[in-house]
Write a protein that holds these residues in place. Structure first.
Motif, PDB file in Angstrom:
ATOM      1  N   THR A  62      62.425  62.052  37.791  1.00 37.06           N
ATOM      2  CA  THR A  62      61.984  62.115  39.019  1.00 37.06           C
ATOM      3  C   THR A  62      61.083  63.155  39.284  1.00 37.06           C
ATOM      4  OG1 THR A  62      63.602  63.946  39.467  1.00 37.06           O
ATOM      5  CG2 THR A  62      64.463  61.530  39.469  1.00 37.06           C
ATOM      6  N   SER A  63      60.123  62.797  40.559  1.00 31.42           N
ATOM      7  CA  SER A  63      59.044  63.400  40.560  1.00 31.42           C
ATOM      8  C   SER A  63      58.688  63.389  42.104  1.00 31.42           C
ATOM      9  CB  SER A  63      57.590  63.093  40.005  1.00 31.42           C
ATOM     10  OG  SER A  63      57.431  62.031  40.273  1.00 31.42           O
ATOM     11  N   GLY A  64      57.656  64.219  42.655  1.00 31.97           N
ATOM     12  CA  GLY A  64      57.491  64.355  44.058  1.00 31.97           C
ATOM     13  C   GLY A  64      56.905  65.474  44.502  1.00 31.97           C
ATOM     14  N   ASP A  65      56.486  65.432  45.727  1.00 33.34           N
ATOM     15  CA  ASP A  65      56.095  66.605  46.612  1.00 33.34           C
ATOM     16  C   ASP A  65      56.430  66.593  47.996  1.00 33.34           C
ATOM     17  OD1 ASP A  65      54.246  64.730  47.734  1.00 33.34           O
ATOM     18  OD2 ASP A  65      52.561  65.399  46.327  1.00 33.34           O
ATOM     19  N   LYS A  66      55.798  67.519  48.745  1.00 33.07           N
ATOM     20  CA  LYS A  66      56.296  67.433  50.322  1.00 33.07           C
ATOM     21  C   LYS A  66      55.920  66.132  50.958  1.00 33.07           C
ATOM     22  CE  LYS A  66      55.289  72.500  50.490  1.00 33.07           C
ATOM     23  NZ  LYS A  66      54.709  73.515  51.275  1.00 33.07           N
ATOM     24  N   SER A  67      54.969  64.967  50.420  1.00 31.45           N
ATOM     25  CA  SER A  67      54.859  64.160  51.115  1.00 31.45           C
ATOM     26  C   SER A  67      55.339  62.777  50.496  1.00 31.45           C
ATOM     27  CB  SER A  67      53.226  63.837  51.400  1.00 31.45           C
ATOM     28  OG  SER A  67      52.647  63.779  50.099  1.00 31.45           O
ATOM     29  N   GLN A  68      55.784  62.574  49.183  1.00 35.21           N
ATOM     30  CA  GLN A  68      56.111  61.514  48.433  1.00 35.21           C
ATOM     31  C   GLN A  68      56.904  61.863  47.511  1.00 35.21           C
ATOM     32  OE1 GLN A  68      54.853  60.155  45.413  1.00 35.21           O
ATOM     33  NE2 GLN A  68      53.789  62.017  45.051  1.00 35.21           N
ATOM     34  N   GLY A  69      57.689  60.928  46.808  1.00 36.74           N
ATOM     35  CA  GLY A  69      58.706  61.019  45.806  1.00 36.74           C
ATOM     36  C   GLY A  69      59.118  59.794  45.175  1.00 36.74           C
ATOM     37  N   GLY A  70      59.323  59.664  44.045  1.00 35.42           N
ATOM     38  CA  GLY A  70      59.757  58.437  43.174  1.00 35.42           C
ATOM     39  C   GLY A  70      60.488  59.045  41.847  1.00 35.42           C
ATOM     40  N   THR A  71      60.907  57.669  41.469  1.00 41.12           N
ATOM     41  CA  THR A  71      61.521  57.859  39.854  1.00 41.12           C
ATOM     42  C   THR A  71      61.025  57.127  38.962  1.00 41.12           C
ATOM     43  OG1 THR A  71      63.886  58.077  41.015  1.00 41.12           O
ATOM     44  CG2 THR A  71      63.603  57.463  38.692  1.00 41.12           C
ATOM     45  N   HIS A  72      60.162  57.866  37.853  1.00 38.70           N
ATOM     46  CA  HIS A  72      59.680  57.069  36.951  1.00 38.70           C
ATOM     47  C   HIS A  72      60.367  56.467  35.679  1.00 38.70           C
ATOM     48  CE1 HIS A  72      55.537  58.503  38.447  1.00 38.70           C
ATOM     49  NE2 HIS A  72      56.431  59.321  38.878  1.00 38.70           N
ATOM     50  N   ILE A  73      60.382  55.164  35.429  1.00 31.47           N
ATOM     51  CA  ILE A  73      61.244  54.767  34.077  1.00 31.47           C
ATOM     52  C   ILE A  73      59.973  54.508  32.990  1.00 31.47           C
ATOM     53  CG2 ILE A  73      62.741  53.163  33.617  1.00 31.47           C
ATOM     54  CD1 ILE A  73      63.346  52.761  36.492  1.00 31.47           C
ATOM     55  N   LEU A  74      60.224  55.131  32.108  1.00 33.71           N
ATOM     56  CA  LEU A  74      59.595  54.826  30.987  1.00 33.71           C
ATOM     57  C   LEU A  74      60.455  54.012  30.054  1.00 33.71           C
ATOM     58  CD1 LEU A  74      58.383  58.527  30.349  1.00 33.71           C
ATOM     59  CD2 LEU A  74      57.419  56.690  31.487  1.00 33.71           C
ATOM     60  N   TYR A  75      59.796  53.186  29.255  1.00 29.03           N
ATOM     61  CA  TYR A  75      60.694  52.211  28.522  1.00 29.03           C
ATOM     62  C   TYR A  75      59.420  51.411  27.568  1.00 29.03           C
ATOM     63  CZ  TYR A  75      58.539  48.134  31.343  1.00 29.03           C
ATOM     64  OH  TYR A  75      57.653  47.230  31.728  1.00 29.03           O
ATOM     65  N   ASP A  76      60.080  50.664  26.439  1.00 33.63           N
ATOM     66  CA  ASP A  76      59.204  50.252  25.324  1.00 33.63           C
ATOM     67  C   ASP A  76      59.984  48.780  25.334  1.00 33.63           C
ATOM     68  OD1 ASP A  76      58.188  49.174  23.218  1.00 33.63           O
ATOM     69  OD2 ASP A  76      58.296  51.024  22.074  1.00 33.63           O
ATOM     70  N   PRO A  77      59.029  47.599  25.456  1.00 33.51           N
ATOM     71  CA  PRO A  77      59.653  46.277  25.451  1.00 33.51           C
ATOM     72  C   PRO A  77      60.215  46.013  24.250  1.00 33.51           C
ATOM     73  CG  PRO A  77      57.431  46.307  26.457  1.00 33.51           C
ATOM     74  CD  PRO A  77      57.563  47.692  26.020  1.00 33.51           C
ATOM     75  N   THR A  78      59.722  46.438  23.142  1.00 32.25           N
ATOM     76  CA  THR A  78      60.367  46.135  21.759  1.00 32.25           C
ATOM     77  C   THR A  78      61.624  46.830  21.361  1.00 32.25           C
ATOM     78  OG1 THR A  78      58.962  47.858  20.624  1.00 32.25           O
ATOM     79  CG2 THR A  78      58.163  45.663  21.022  1.00 32.25           C
ATOM     80  N   ARG A  79      61.733  48.082  22.084  1.00 31.53           N
ATOM     81  CA  ARG A  79      62.843  48.776  21.943  1.00 31.53           C
ATOM     82  C   ARG A  79      64.111  49.008  23.086  1.00 31.53           C
ATOM     83  NH1 ARG A  79      59.571  53.793  19.306  1.00 31.53           N
ATOM     84  NH2 ARG A  79      59.199  52.829  17.217  1.00 31.53           N
ATOM     85  N   SER A  80      63.390  48.958  24.281  1.00 33.62           N
ATOM     86  CA  SER A  80      64.512  48.984  25.296  1.00 33.62           C
ATOM     87  C   SER A  80      65.090  47.666  25.753  1.00 33.62           C
ATOM     88  CB  SER A  80      63.644  49.459  26.600  1.00 33.62           C
ATOM     89  OG  SER A  80      62.949  50.748  26.476  1.00 33.62           O
TER      90      SER A  80
END
Length: 625
Positions: free
Chosen positions: A464-482
Motif C-alpha cells: 500500500t502507498s499514497g500521500d495526502k492526495s491519493q492512495g492505492g494498493t500495488h500488486i506485484l506478480y509473475d505470470p509464470t509463478r503466480s
C-alpha cells in the motif's frame, strides 16, 4: 457445389453477419501491458535482460543490490553487464550459443541424469560457471516482481491492508476514513472496488484483519470502538466503549481512547485482540460486544498511561506481543492464571514508537519495526540483544508493518519518502538466514510504502502507498509463478457496449426552483433603511451639544438671557457640583447629636451608657499616675 453457393451468398453480406467465434487475446499480450520497467531484475522469466536500466530518468530512483544475470543470447566476445559494485566478468566463447538457455543446476551444484532440457555447451569456461552460480543464487528467492497492477480509489494514503486466506478478496483502509473491498473473481481490468464503507465518521482506518474462516473481518479505526463486518461488508456489531472517568482500566468495559491496532486470533474465530492509546491491550469475544474477556496492562518504567502502539498473535495463538510507546517490547504467554505481568520484557528495544511486531511460524524469531527508521530481528530464546538491526529505513506512518515471505526465508518492509530525498517509496527484501539485504524495489517515486504482504496461495506481493492526495494498493506478480488473483482480473476485459443497450437520460427534479419553495428575498437593505429612521428604530435622543432648538435648552456657556436671569435671581442653585460630599454630610453631625429625631430616642430609656475604648495615649497616662 453447395460450398460454392454458400460462398457466393456470403459475399453479399457484411463480414460481421452470422455467429462469430470469440477470440481471446494471448496471455503474453495481456501481461505485457502490466510489465514493470525493471522486470529484468525481478524475474528470470525474461531471458533478454537481467538488471534494471537505471539510465532513464523515470527509473533512476529504483535501487537493486542483486547481482545481474548474464544474457544467455549474447555472443562470446561480449561482456555481461554488472552492477557498479561488481567487476566486469569477461567471457571468451568461440561460438554462438544456439537454443534455449541451460537450466539451472540442482541444489547440490552437480548436474544429475534426470536434468530436463538440453545440456550446456561443452566450451563453457570457469568464468561462465561462476556467472551461472550467481544467477542460480539470485533465482532461488523467486520473488514475483515482473508485473504490477494498482488498485486505486482512495483519496489519501492507504494505511492498512488485509487479504483473505483464499486470496479472493482484498480490503484496503485509508486515511480518507473509508474501507474499499475488491473481489478478484468479479473484477475486470478496470480494477474497481465493489463496495465502499465508512466505519467511523471522521476517524482514520488503522487496521483490518480477516477471521480464520474469512467469513468476517475486524475493522479498527481511530475511535475507541472496533467493528465487526461480514464478508460482504455488512455491520455485525460494535464493541463497547469504556467509562473515561474510571481511572483503573481493568474496571472499564472497553477502551476509553482511540485504537491503534487489532488482529483476529489465528485459530479461534471468536477471539480478537486490540491495542489502544489508553495504555492497554484487550481480548474480546465476538459473541459479546458489551465487555472484554481480558485486560492486559503493560509493565511501565514509571506510573502513567503510555499508549500501546501495536500488537500481534503468534501462529498458534498462545502468545501475545505488544509494542509500547516507550520503545519496549513485551510478550505474554496465555497460560492458566496468567495476568498482566509480561513473561518477556525488553526495555528500550527501539528509541521511538514501535509500529509493528511479527512472530515467525516456528516461534523462534520476532520482527519489530519502529519510527526510528530501523527493522530489528530478535531471537525469542535470547531477547537481551537483537540479532540484527537494519537501519536507514525511514518510517513516518504508525501503520508501517513488517512481513514474512510464504516460506519465511525473506523479510519484507516498506519505507517512507523523506522530504528532500530523491528516493521514492521502496519495498525492501532481506534474507532471514544470512541477515543481509536481498533487493530494494521501487514502488512509487513520490508516495510512501506503508503496509506489505506476501500471500502464500497467490504468490503475489501487496504493498500500500499514497500521500495526502491519493492512495492505492500495488500488486506485484509473475505470470509464470503466480496463481489467480491479479492474473485473473487483468485478463478479464470490461464488457463492451452493445447496440441494444439503452439508458434513459436522467430527469433532474429541482422543486426549490418553483416560486412556492423559493426563499424569501433578502431583507438586508430594508433593515438598513429602517435603522436610519429614528422613529422606526426607536433611537434615543442625543444630548444637546450646542444652542438649544426645537424647544430644548442648549448647553452653551455664554447661554441665553433666561438662564442668566434665573441664576442671578437665585432661582437656579447648582452648588452641589462644587461641594465636597464628606463636608456636606458632616455639617449635619452636630445637629443629629443635639436633636436626635429617629433611632436614638426610641432606645434612649433601655440602652446602657455607651463606653468607648480610650486611646493608647490616655491609657499610658493613667498607668504613669
Amino acid at each position: 457445389m453447395e460450398d460454392d453457393e454458400l460462398e457466393a451468398m456470403r459475399a453479399h453480406f457484411p463480414l460481421s453477419f452470422g455467429k462469430t467465434s470469440i477470440v481471446s487475446p494471448p496471455s503474453e499480450s495481456i501481461h505485457s501491458a502490466t510489465r514493470r520497467a525493471d522486470a529484468g531484475a525481478s524475474s528470470d522469466s525474461k531471458p533478454s535482460s537481467g538488471f534494471p536500466s537505471l539510465s532513464s530518468s523515470s527509473n533512476s530512483w529504483i535501487q537493486s543490490v542483486r547481482r545481474p544475470k548474464r544474457n544467455p543470447n549474447s555472443t562470446g566476445g561480449a561482456k555481461s553487464s554488472l552492477s557498479p559494485s561488481e567487476d566486469d566478468v569477461s567471457v571468451e566463447d568461440d561460438g554462438v550459443m544456439v537454443g534455449p538457455p541451460p537450466p539451472p543446476p540442482t541444489r547440490d551444484g552437480n548436474d544429475s541424469d534426470d536434468m530436463i532440457g538440453p545440456p550446456p555447451p561443452p566450451d563453457v569456461d570457469s568464468d561462465e560457471d561462476d556467472v551461472d552460480d550467481d544467477d542460480d543464487e539470485e533465482n532461488r528467492y523467486k520473488i514475483p516482481l515482473s508485473n504490477e497492477i494498482q488498485l486505486k480509489g482512495h483519496t489519501k494514503i492507504v494505511s492498512c491492508l488485509a487479504v483473505d486466506n483464499a486470496g479472493a478478496r482484498v480490503l484496503s483502509g485509508s486515511f480518507d476514513y473509508t474501507v474499499r473491498m475488491y473481489d478478484f473473481q468479479g473484477m475486470n481490468s478496470r480494477l474497481q472496488s465493489f463496495r465502499q464503507i465508512e466505519p467511523s465518521e471522521g476517524h482514520q482506518v488503522r487496521s483490518l484483519s480477516w477471521s480464520p474462516t474469512s467469513g468476517q473481518f475486524l475493522c479498527v479505526t481511530g475511535s475507541a470502538q472496533a467493528k465487526i463486518y461480514d464478508r460482504d461488508g455488512l455491520t455485525l456489531g460494535e464493541f463497547m466503549k469504556g467509562d473515561m472517568y474510571i481511572r483503573d482500566l481493568k474496571n472499564t468495559k472497553g477502551h476509553i481512547c482511540g485504537l491503534t491496532y487489532g488482529e483476529w486470533h489465528p485459530k479461534n474465530k471468536e477471539t480478537i485482540l486490540t491495542s489502544s492509546e489508553d495504555g492497554s491491550l484487550r481480548i474480546w469475544d465476538v459473541n459479546n460486544f458489551l465487555s472484554q474477556t481480558q485486560v492486559i496492562k503493560p509493565k511501565l518504567a514509571r506510573p502513567g498511561r503510555i499508549p500501546v502502539t501495536t500488537c500481534a498473535w503468534d501462529r498458534e495463538g498462545k502468545r501475545i506481543a505488544g509494542g509500547i510507546g516507550d520503545g519496549s517490547i513485551q510478550i505474554w504467554s496465555l497460560k492458566p492464571g496468567w495476568g498482566s505481568r509480561p513473561d518477556i520484557y525488553v526495555g528500550k528495544a527501539h528509541t521511538d514508537d514501535i509500529t509493528s511486531v511479527k512472530f515467525s511460524s516456528d516461534g523462534r524469531i520476532l520482527l519489530s519495526r519502529s519510527f526510528d527508521g530501523s527493522l530489528k530481528v530478535w531471537d525469542l530464546r535470547q531477547m537481551k540483544e537483537a540479532l540484527k538491526a537494519f537501519d536507514g529505513l525511514p518510517n513516518f506512518y504508525p501503520q508501517t508493518n513488517v512481513a514474512f515471505s510464504p516460506d519465511e526465508q525473506i523479510i519484507l518492509t516498506g519505507t517512507s519518502v523523506e522530504k528532500d530525498s530523491t528516493t521514492g517509496g521502496l519495498l525492501c527484501f532481506y534474507d532471514r538466514t544470512k541477515l543481509e539485504i536481498v533487493q530494494k524495489v521501487g514502488i512509487s517515486p513520490t508516495s510512501s510504502v506503508v503496509q506489505c504482504a506476501w500471500h502464500p496461495r497467490l504468490n503475489q506481493i501487496f504493498a500500500t502507498s499514497g500521500d495526502k492526495s491519493q492512495g492505492g494498493t500495488h500488486i506485484l506478480y509473475d505470470p509464470t509463478r503466480s496463481e489467480r488473483g491479479a492474473c485473473v482480473c487483468v485478463a478479464r476485459a470490461p464488457r463492451k457496449k452493445s447496440v441494444d443497450d439503452y439508458q434513459p437520460e436522467p430527469v433532474i427534479h429541482n422543486p426549490h426552483a418553483l416560486p412556492l419553495f423559493r426563499d424569501a428575498p433578502s431583507r438586508k437593505r430594508q433593515r438598513e433603511k429602517t435603522l436610519k429612521d429614528p422613529l422606526k428604530a426607536h433611537k434615543p435622543e442625543l444630548p444637546m451639544t450646542g444652542p438649544g432648538h426645537g424647544g430644548r435648552v442648549g448647553t452653551t456657556g455664554s447661554g441665553l438671557l433666561t438662564q442668566y436671569l434665573l441664576k442671578q435671581g437665585g432661582m437656579i442653585k447648582e452648588t452641589w457640583m462644587d461641594e465636597d460630599p464628606r463636608e456636606a454630610i458632616l455639617k449635619y453631625a452636630e445637629v443629629a447629636v443635639n436633636d436626635p429625631k429617629f433611632i436614638a430616642p426610641a432606645y434612649s430609656q433601655t440602652q446602657p451608657e455607651t463606653i468607648f475604648a480610650k486611646s493608647d495615649d490616655e491609657e499610658e497616662g493613667d498607668a504613669k499616675k
